[in-house]
Design an enzyme around this catalytic site. Structure first.
Site, PDB file in Angstrom:
ATOM      1  N   ASP A   1     -30.926  51.696 -20.046  1.00 18.85           N
ATOM      2  CA  ASP A   1     -32.382  51.838 -20.023  1.00 18.85           C
ATOM      3  C   ASP A   1     -32.866  51.947 -18.564  1.00 18.85           C
ATOM      4  O   ASP A   1     -32.165  52.526 -17.728  1.00 18.85           O
ATOM      5  CB  ASP A   1     -33.029  50.641 -20.726  1.00 18.85           C
ATOM      6  CG  ASP A   1     -34.310  51.012 -21.453  1.00 18.85           C
ATOM      7  OD1 ASP A   1     -35.262  51.399 -20.772  1.00 18.85           O
ATOM      8  OD2 ASP A   1     -34.346  50.906 -22.687  1.00 18.85           O
TER       9      ASP A   1
ATOM     10  N   HIS B   1     -39.645  49.089 -19.267  1.00 14.54           N
ATOM     11  CA  HIS B   1     -39.060  49.471 -20.550  1.00 14.54           C
ATOM     12  C   HIS B   1     -37.719  48.781 -20.796  1.00 14.54           C
ATOM     13  O   HIS B   1     -37.454  48.261 -21.880  1.00 14.54           O
ATOM     14  CB  HIS B   1     -38.894  50.992 -20.576  1.00 14.54           C
ATOM     15  CG  HIS B   1     -38.590  51.577 -21.914  1.00 14.54           C
ATOM     16  ND1 HIS B   1     -37.314  51.732 -22.388  1.00 14.54           N
ATOM     17  CD2 HIS B   1     -39.408  52.079 -22.873  1.00 14.54           C
ATOM     18  CE1 HIS B   1     -37.347  52.302 -23.581  1.00 14.54           C
ATOM     19  NE2 HIS B   1     -38.612  52.523 -23.901  1.00 14.54           N
TER      20      HIS B   1
ATOM     21  N   SER C   1     -38.423  52.802 -29.427  1.00 13.63           N
ATOM     22  CA  SER C   1     -37.722  52.066 -28.368  1.00 13.63           C
ATOM     23  C   SER C   1     -37.757  50.575 -28.620  1.00 13.63           C
ATOM     24  O   SER C   1     -36.847  49.840 -28.226  1.00 13.63           O
ATOM     25  CB  SER C   1     -38.369  52.338 -27.008  1.00 13.63           C
ATOM     26  OG  SER C   1     -37.956  53.564 -26.477  1.00 13.63           O
TER      27      SER C   1
END
Length: 1003
Positions: A177, A270, A599
């Protein structure tokens, strides 16, 4: 081409020499060269090497075992691969910027056009792929899933499996990620002890260069300690046992790193969010902008985390399209994660709707799964349209996003009281004021969207403003309202657009309403001037919002890749308004964020896989996936009714309260996946018998083309003794399970059954869906079903002979009524001749071809062509091996290509067929790959024009009177064909995609 016994063969070499055509270059993608590429070599990577190289033992793990990338044998083979890569790179004058040996054997590098061509022609190389850019997919969820209370960890799955202190213990979760924030309390751990003076306490340890961890499955996790921008060796701990970063692909793409860190540190939030959702610590206090949200926990709070940063933040935090995840960096991260020894990988990264099951990251995950690593991937955020889902391959788990109970507010005015998402109206408080629609307060174009500079402050000041969703960021709209003097906002979704409700932190008190409420809100607000509305910081409607719903943004199937014989997504998990960790600089306070996306859904499944492995350390990826799928339950629609859309939810919402005791398991592994791929791409694997995709032993059944009766086979393995009875249904389709009852005397016993499908009344050319449930005393075992009834089950090919004659064709119709037969052709097959090596009556012989044994022709495909076929046939079927590649190129003198088709099996005969081809210039390349014996070969082609051709080709009767499921025949006839020629025609059944290709040999 002789196929290797490895998935890498799917990348097959292509003919890319200059072909002796003066003034042109070799075929290259229209995207062009030079550029940054991933070079994949022919030899097996570490994860799937099964021996064959002298002095190097097999490293592929046996069934039920994990890859040991740190063993002496593994390191010896890795060194061998590195050496082979170095030699190839040196031969071609290439300087690799990253190399892979574990899940992919290859490297990435900047290449000139000439280097690309030479590498593609190399017998050591299986493929050269342009690097591509991908992007992150952006009550508590753990409580909703039944894991336990976040404050105490009681009353759920955590407590039942030993408590939060052991939930995922002994398991390492790999996160590919945007990196990780090491100071965050979600990732807090103890200081690592030195290897030399540690105690045998089961904790991770270090020798100063690596972090080590003895895992629950008996394997060793070993990851290098790296340093970088705002990152030091002290950022590793007993919780954060690994962190690396990969940036060569982003560098090659010219990415500006000033907005992010060249280190494992998260600059986007994220990666920290997905990591903390999957395996963040238990009971972490969470607050955002002074709003206290209580505590949050990861799904597997006792698991260790290893972060692999391959994605970087761009200049606009609200626009993930300026972020970058170079595919070469992602492959490098996957490769490193498996080499380190992670047990689970989370991949919340997307590249759009999948058109292939064999992208480079799919290949890497094939080998990761073969090494025993469970992989969870996000389905994508392009819903609610059909066929938008990413990640089509069956060896990983693709996850859709669903809703959970979330923070809500209420919009109230006379005759209207509706709840929506809200965290910015103070809890339990009210904001009342005059209202105005942004479109009626315009100071610029598209004011209804509350774009910057579009609102008239004289009209907005002191008002609650109604803004339409779309174009700019949701949170920016409230900033625009505040800047114009507004005191609140009602954000309304627009019919036809995304209809998720999002808990953003807004600049003014805001409630976000669904599209269904927009008309009523505008009708009231626009019916007068300054009409009052009230925003309330809680749901006071008395109506509970139904959950879990599939989020509007969540991408859907069916998949367009590989014939739609695999249902995707596989399962659904919480992915809307998920509260978890985000990023911070070294000396800044840790932060939290509420994010939505698939996600956010994928790491919930990642965490559940870690929990499962904490209890059953040697479980295979297929076992975990099957347990998740067969114990899932249906989601709901907005009105609370049951949602049975298998292309939205897959098998359904994951249920951690049941998945530890699934009852029956659908198990599969590398040989099954290879057989599936062989069915999709024949000739890929030597010695592997192809299976239809519908017969792959997964916990779902899909038939992408059903005209007549079709049976599929499944094998289930019991997790305990017991008996099960089948219940299967698809509206309009007859479904029969045999045997209908399965009895097992002990755990581990396996039994096989068949499911037969036959269309009864379901409409053709559209999907029909349902479920198969094995009902047992201790619980149900459910699988989603999907079939696509087609117009007819017709022979794909019919061969006939004679200058005049007829041929009877039998079909089984999938409908009742009149079925038109659209007849195209006949068109003569044209012989292409090797002019440099003429062979009388044939295209060439064993001596044909240039230095690379290629023979090349330019062929024009005119507009209105129904079908083009290219046939390569050799007289020596016993020993010769010929390959055929066809390119649609820019022009006869510009051989950059738009599309490429290749038939490169171990056979002497190859064929490429293109249905409804795009008009233009096509380059045909025959390669004499191997010709040990004297032989001749023929290269022929035909373009079948839509409509009538030569020989008065007709079908009779036409139309056909048909009854569903009852065989019927028609006669094809022709006359006056030229003796000594071969012809091609097509029969299309109605408006469907079903066709029969007809060859007539008049020789």
């Amino acid at each position: 081409m002789a196929a290797a016994a490895t998935l890498a063969v799917l990348f097959g070499t292509t003919a890319t020499t200059a072909f002796g055509i003066e003034g042109v270059t070799q075929p290259t993608p229209v995207e062009g060269t030079p550029g940054h590429y991933i070079v994949v070599m022919k030899a097996d990577p570490l994860a799937t090497y099964d021996g064959g190289t002298k002095g190097l033992k097999a490293t592929r793990p046996d069934k039920g075992e994990r890859l040991d990338a740190h063993s002496a044998n593994s390191q010896k083979y890795v060194a061998h691969l590195k050496n082979e890569q170095r030699k190839l790179a040196a031969q071609q004058g290439v300087t690799p910027d990253a190399a892979y040996q574990v899940t992919v054997n290859g490297f990435s590098a900047d290449l000139t056009g000439e280097q690309v061509d030479r590498l593609r022609a190399s017998k050591d190389v299986l493929g050269v792929f342009p690097d591509s850019i991908r992007h992150p997919q952006a009550q508590t969820s753990t409580d909703f899933l039944g894991l336990g209370d976040d404050d105490e960890g009681l009353g759920g799955v955590w407590e039942q499996t030993g408590g939060v202190g052991t939930a995922g213990e002994g398991v390492v979760v790999g996160i590919v990620d945007t990196g990780i924030a090491p100071e965050h309390p979600s990732f807090a751990g103890d200081k690592l002890k030195k290897k030399s003076n540690r105690k045998s306490d089961g904790q991770p340890y270090t020798d100063g260069s690596y972090v080590y961890f003895d895992k629950a499955d008996g394997g060793l996790f070993k990851s290098p300690i790296v340093t970088g921008q705002e990152w030091s060796k002290h950022d590793y701990s007993t919780k954060l046992v690994g962190a690396q970063y990969f940036s060569s692909g982003a560098t090659a793409a010219g990415f500006d790193f000033q907005y992010d860190y060249l280190s494992p540190r998260d600059g986007a939030g994220h990666g920290s969010h997905t990591a903390s959702t999957a395996a963040g610590n238990f009971g972490v206090e969470a607050s955002i902008q002074d709003v206290d949200f209580g505590t949050v926990s990861g799904v597997a709070p006792a698991a260790r985390i290893s972060s692999y940063k391959a994605c970087y933040e761009g200049p606009d935090p609200a626009d993930n399209q300026d972020d970058i995840c170079a595919l070469s960096d992602l492959v490098g991260a996957i490769d490193a994660a498996v080499a380190d020894g992670v047990d689970v990988i989370n991949y919340s990264i997307g590249g759009g709707a999948a058109t292939s099951i064999l992208e480079p990251d799919d290949i890497a995950f094939f080998n990761a799964a073969a090494a025993g690593v469970f992989v969870s991937v996000s389905a994508g955020n392009a819903g609610p349209s059909a066929s938008t889902a990413d990640h089509a391959s069956p060896w990983y788990t693709t996850v859709a996003a669903s809703t959970i109970p979330t923070w809500e507010g209420t919009v109230r005015f006379p005759g209207f009281e509706e709840a929506g998402a809200s965290v910015s109206v103070p809890f339990g408080e009210e904001v009342t004021g005059p209202s105005i629609y942004a479109g009626d307060a315009a100071a610029g174009a598209n004011a209804n969207l509350c774009l910057p500079g579009t609102l008239d402050a004289a009209k907005v000041t002191g008002h609650i403003v109604v803004c339409d969703r779309g174009t700019n960021a949701r949170a920016e709209k409230s900033e625009v309202v505040k800047a114009a003097g507004g005191i609140g906002m009602i954000l309304v979704n627009v019919p036809g657009g995304a209809d998720s409700l999002d808990n953003d932190f807004h600049a003014v008190p805001t409630v976000h309403l669904a599209a269904a409420n927009r008309a009523a809100v505008l009708a009231y607000v626009q019916s007068g001037t300054d009409l009052p509305v009230t925003l309330i910081g809680e749901n006071i409607t008395g109506e509970v919002t139904p959950v879990p719903q599939i989020a509007g943004f969540s991408s859907r199937g069916p998949m367009n890749a590989a014939g739609s014989d695999i249902i995707k997504p596989d399962v659904a998990a919480p992915g809307v308004a998920i509260l978890a960790a985000t990023d911070n600089a070294r000396k800044e306070s840790p932060t939290f964020g509420i994010l939505s996306g698939t996600s956010m859904a994928a790491p919930h499944v990642t965490g559940l896989a870690a929990l499962y492995l904490g209890e059953r350390p040697t479980a295979s990826p297929a076992e975990i996936k099957s347990a998740l799928m067969t114990t899932a339950y249906d989601t709901v629609n907005a009105d609370g009714s049951t949602n049975t859309d298998v292309f939205a939810q897959g098998a359904g919402q994951v249920d951690p309260t049941r998945y530890f005791e699934p009852g029956l398991l659908y198990l599969n592994g590398i040989l099954d996946w290879a057989a599936y791929i062989e069915g999709v791409l024949p000739g890929t694997f030597n010695g592997i018998e192809a299976i239809d995709g519908s017969d792959l032993n997964v916990a779902s059944i899909s038939i992408g083309s059903l005209a007549s009766r079709q049976s599929v086979t499944r094998t289930v393995t019991a997790t305990a003794a017991g008996s099960y009875t089948a219940e299967a249904t698809i509206p309009g389709v007859d479904v029969v399970v045999e045997p209908a009852t399965l009895s097992f005397s002990e755990a581990g016993e396996s039994k096989t059954f068949t499911v037969t499908f036959e269309n009864a009344t379901a409409p053709v050319e559209q999907w029909a869906t349902g479920s198969l449930t094995w009902k047992g005393a201790d619980g149900d075992v459910r699988s989603p079903l999907a079939v696509f009834p087609v117009t007819a089950d017709a022979p794909a090919e019919v061969a006939a002979t004679g200058a005049e004659g007829s041929e009877t064709v039998e079909i089984i119709p999938g409908l009742t009524g009149e079925l038109p037969l659209n007849v195209h052709g006949l068109a003569p097959m044209t012989l292409l001749v090797d002019e440099d090596n003429p062979v009388e009556g044939h295209s060439g012989d064993q001596n044909s071809g240039d230095a690379d044994k290629d023979v090349v022709w330019i062929v024009d495909v005119p507009a209105g062509t129904a079908l083009s076929r290219f046939d390569l046939d050799s007289s020596d079927d016993a020993g010769s091996d010929l390959d055929l590649t066809v390119y649609r190129v820019v022009s006869p003198t510009d051989l950059r290509y738009y599309q490429r088709w290749q038939s490169a099996s171990a056979s002497a005969d190859e064929q490429v067929t293109v249905t409804a081809p795009t008009a233009g210039t096509y380059l045909v390349v025959a390669n004499i790959y191997s010709a040990p014996n004297p032989m001749t070969w023929d290269m022929t082609y035909a373009n079948v024009a839509a409509g009538a051709g030569e020989g008065g080709f007709t079908a009779d009767p036409n139309p056909l009177s048909v009854t569903r499921g009852e065989a019927v025949s028609y006669d094809l006839s022709w006359t006056g064909l030229a003796a000594g020629s071969k012809y091609l025609g097509v029969v299309q059944y109605g408006d469907s995609e079903v066709r029969t290709i007809v060859t007539v040999d008049a020789r």
